[in-house]
Design an enzyme around this catalytic site. Structure first.
Site, short mmCIF file in Angstrom:
data_model
loop_
_atom_site.label_atom_id
_atom_site.label_comp_id
_atom_site.label_asym_id
_atom_site.label_seq_id
_atom_site.Cartn_x
_atom_site.Cartn_y
_atom_site.Cartn_z
N HIS A 72 5.77 -12.48 5.18
CA HIS A 72 4.68 -13.46 5.11
C HIS A 72 4.63 -14.10 3.73
CE1 HIS A 72 2.00 -11.84 8.63
NE2 HIS A 72 3.26 -12.05 8.98
N TYR A 201 -8.43 -12.94 6.45
CA TYR A 201 -9.56 -12.19 5.87
C TYR A 201 -10.81 -13.06 6.05
CZ TYR A 201 -6.31 -9.06 3.40
OH TYR A 201 -5.34 -8.12 3.08
N PRO A 293 -9.23 -0.72 1.19
CA PRO A 293 -8.03 -1.35 1.75
C PRO A 293 -8.03 -2.89 1.73
CG PRO A 293 -9.34 -0.34 3.47
CD PRO A 293 -9.95 0.06 2.18
N LYS A 297 -3.53 -2.36 -1.15
CA LYS A 297 -2.87 -1.80 -2.32
C LYS A 297 -2.56 -0.31 -2.20
CE LYS A 297 -2.42 -5.52 -4.27
NZ LYS A 297 -1.07 -5.99 -3.96
N TYR A 385 -1.88 -10.13 -4.94
CA TYR A 385 -1.67 -9.70 -3.56
C TYR A 385 -0.20 -9.35 -3.29
CZ TYR A 385 -2.63 -9.38 1.44
OH TYR A 385 -2.79 -8.90 2.73
P1 FAS Z 1 -1.45 10.54 2.28
O1 FAS Z 1 -2.85 10.92 2.32
O2 FAS Z 1 -0.84 9.48 3.08
O3 FAS Z 1 -0.48 11.83 2.39
C1 FAS Z 1 -0.85 13.08 1.84
C2 FAS Z 1 -0.18 14.17 2.67
O4 FAS Z 1 -0.47 15.43 2.06
C3 FAS Z 1 -0.71 14.23 4.10
O5 FAS Z 1 0.36 14.27 5.02
C4 FAS Z 1 -1.52 15.53 4.12
O6 FAS Z 1 -1.47 16.17 5.39
C5 FAS Z 1 -0.82 16.36 3.07
N1 FAS Z 1 -1.68 17.38 2.46
C6 FAS Z 1 -2.99 17.26 2.13
N2 FAS Z 1 -3.43 18.41 1.59
C7 FAS Z 1 -2.37 19.28 1.57
C8 FAS Z 1 -2.19 20.62 1.15
N3 FAS Z 1 -3.20 21.32 0.61
N4 FAS Z 1 -0.97 21.20 1.30
C9 FAS Z 1 0.07 20.49 1.83
N5 FAS Z 1 -0.03 19.21 2.26
C10 FAS Z 1 -1.25 18.62 2.14
N6 FAS Z 1 -3.90 1.51 2.50
C11 FAS Z 1 -3.58 0.21 2.68
O7 FAS Z 1 -2.86 -0.35 1.85
N7 FAS Z 1 -4.08 -0.48 3.77
C12 FAS Z 1 -4.86 0.14 4.71
O8 FAS Z 1 -5.30 -0.48 5.68
C13 FAS Z 1 -5.20 1.49 4.57
N8 FAS Z 1 -5.97 2.14 5.51
C14 FAS Z 1 -6.29 3.47 5.32
C15 FAS Z 1 -7.08 4.19 6.25
C16 FAS Z 1 -7.41 5.54 6.04
C17 FAS Z 1 -8.26 6.30 7.05
C18 FAS Z 1 -6.96 6.20 4.87
C19 FAS Z 1 -7.34 7.65 4.62
C20 FAS Z 1 -6.16 5.51 3.95
C21 FAS Z 1 -5.81 4.15 4.17
N9 FAS Z 1 -5.01 3.44 3.27
C22 FAS Z 1 -4.68 2.13 3.42
C23 FAS Z 1 -4.48 4.06 2.12
C24 FAS Z 1 -3.28 4.84 2.57
O9 FAS Z 1 -2.35 3.99 3.15
C25 FAS Z 1 -2.80 5.59 1.36
O10 FAS Z 1 -2.75 4.75 0.23
C26 FAS Z 1 -1.46 6.22 1.58
O11 FAS Z 1 -1.51 7.02 2.73
C27 FAS Z 1 -1.14 7.01 0.32
O12 FAS Z 1 -0.09 7.82 0.60
P2 FAS Z 1 -0.03 9.30 -0.02
O13 FAS Z 1 -0.41 9.24 -1.45
O14 FAS Z 1 1.30 9.83 0.39
O15 FAS Z 1 -1.22 10.12 0.66
C1 PHB Z 2 -3.40 -3.53 8.05
O1 PHB Z 2 -2.62 -4.27 8.68
O2 PHB Z 2 -3.67 -2.36 8.41
C2 PHB Z 2 -4.04 -4.05 6.78
C3 PHB Z 2 -3.59 -5.26 6.24
C4 PHB Z 2 -4.18 -5.73 5.08
C5 PHB Z 2 -5.20 -5.00 4.48
C6 PHB Z 2 -5.64 -3.79 5.02
C7 PHB Z 2 -5.05 -3.32 6.18
O3 PHB Z 2 -5.78 -5.48 3.35
#
Ligand code: FAS
Ligand code: PHB
Length: 390
Positions: A72, A201, A293, A297, A385
């Protein structure tokens, strides 16, 4: 058991770090408390910065991304019933983002790790970190009721916001900074064609909405909801009706609805823990910081932490230099705070704040009108962005 780097967490941060360290000839293993399917079932991010795509290329896991990812060059802002396209590609001299779900990134990294025969220990319970203030750190975990010890040179805490790593650091050596937002995002995934070829957005008096996608036949939509709202308050029909009320008339007319295949509510929070290094323990990704989100980022910041950490560890093992690992926290936090600012700015501009008075609403409208009417403001948004340079 012994390894050079023990990685806690098999999310994008842990998996990408493990893949890059392996390429650099550094032995590592991942401890994950859940199983593989559970990790893959989490629906999260969707937008990858160019820097993240480049890292996945370097890690050798970007073939499917290049086949299926959607490149995009722009994104749309919708307010006062009108859409305005932000031409990011022109504003940034050619930079773009790629829409490719975090689930797919995780799957590609897991498949590559399996193909290389690298060790991920799933269902690792009661993980605990020890002696990381010395030069012989240890990690302990139990599996099927049996306790195991891992000796290593370094521990990478990639275990997310609720992980054990940050909580293992003595509280008096950690500074935390937080902003909790008075709303959440209700997200839906549906096998329907996206309402528009690029993301939209939307700022609306009823609340924020986002139209995103995963593929030409899979859409991802979000509406701002109350913090105490619950998914079972939102049957699909109610979600689609609310989304149609918030998006612009053209989007409302073109919206293809269908059954949700995933529906969840995520709270919005800004959070940073400083520093990100404690002796032989390094925090990366959500273990160290959280962004709302709105700026897309979260996943991308995890990737930039991993870039700095993997290069620092390569330097240490290649020529014994401590320069990179000593500078990791400073370098990572410099980029983290710029992404925190951008994510806070996008969230403040686009959401309806329950306690906002008329003045706050007018300032948001002025911010949006200035943004779409000024090349300088458009360029500033675009360069954040698509991702600031590492
Ligand atoms: P993660 O949380 O992805 O991974 C951590 C891992 O560690 C998990 O698999 C967990 O099971 C494991 N873990 C935890 N505790 C542990 C322990 N004690 N022992 C062993 N393993 C353990 N970002 C965006 O850019 N756009 C979005 O739309 C977006 N939506 C999101 C929605 C939700 C509900 C959440 C929670 C986050 C969202 N994020 C979004 C942010 C998300 O994408 C994170 O930035 C991304 O998952 C970060 O990756 P990790 O740092 O690997 O952490
Ligand atoms: C998504 O596609 O999940 C998404 C895209 C842009 C955002 C947040 C989530 O800023």
């Amino acid at each position: 058991m012994r390894t050079q780097v023990a990685i806690i967490g098999s999310g994008p941060a842990g998996l990408l770090l493990g893949q890059l360290l392996h390429l650099y000839g550094i032995d590592n293993l991942i401890l994950e408390r859940k199983d593989r399917d559970y990790v893959l079932a989490r629906i999260r991010a969707g937008v990858l910065e160019q820097g993240t795509v480049d890292m996945l290329d370097e890690a050798g896991v970007a073939d499917r991304l290049h086949k299926e990812g959607l490149v995009h060059g722009g994104v749309e802002l919708s307010f006062s019933g009108q859409r305005h396209r932000i031409d990011m590609k022109t504003a940034t001299g050619g930079k773009t983002v790629t829409v490719y779900g975090q689930t797919e990134v995780t799957r590609d990294l897991m498949d590559a790790r399996d193909a290389e025969g690298l060790t991920t220990i799933y269902d690792a319970a009661d993980v605990s970190l020890h002696d990381f203030d010395g030069d012989r750190p240890r990690v302990r975990y139990t599996r099927n009721g049996v306790s195991h010890d891992i000796t290593c040179d370094f521990i990478a805490g990639c275990d997310g916001f609720h992980g054990v790593s940050r909580q293992s650091v003595p509280a008096d050596t950690l500074a935390t900074f937080e902003r909790a937002y008075p709303f959440g995002w209700l997200g839906i995934l549906s096998d329907t064609p996206p309402v528009s070829p690029e993301l939209i957005y939307t700022s609306h008096p009823r609340g924020f909405a986002l139209c995103s996608m995963r593929s030409p036949m899979r859409s991802r939509y979000y509406v701002q909801c109350a913090l105490d709202d619950r998914v079972d308050n939102w049957p699909d029909a109610k979600f689609w009706d609310e989304l149609k009320r918030r998006v612009d008339p053209e989007a409302a007319d073109h919206l293809v609805t269908g059954p949700s295949i995933e529906k969840s509510i995520a709270p919005l929070r800004s959070f940073v823990a400083e520093p990100m290094r404690f002796g032989r323990l390094f925090l990366a990704g959500d273990a160290a910081h959280i962004v709302p989100p709105t700026g897309a980022k979260g996943l991308n910041l995890a990737a930039s932490d991993v870039r700095y950490l993997s290069l620092a560890l390569r330097e240490f093992y290649a020529d014994g230099s401590h320069a990179g690992i000593d500078d990791y926290s400073r370098r990572a936090l410099a980029r983290v705070w710029k992404a925190e600012r951008f994510s806070w700015w996008m969230t403040s501009m686009l959401h309806r704040f329950p306690d906002s008075d008329g003045f706050g609403g007018r300032i948001q409208l002025a911010e949006l009108n200035y943004l779409v009417g000024s090349q300088a403001a458009t360029t500033a948004m675009a360069e954040n962005y698509v991702g600031l340079p590492f």
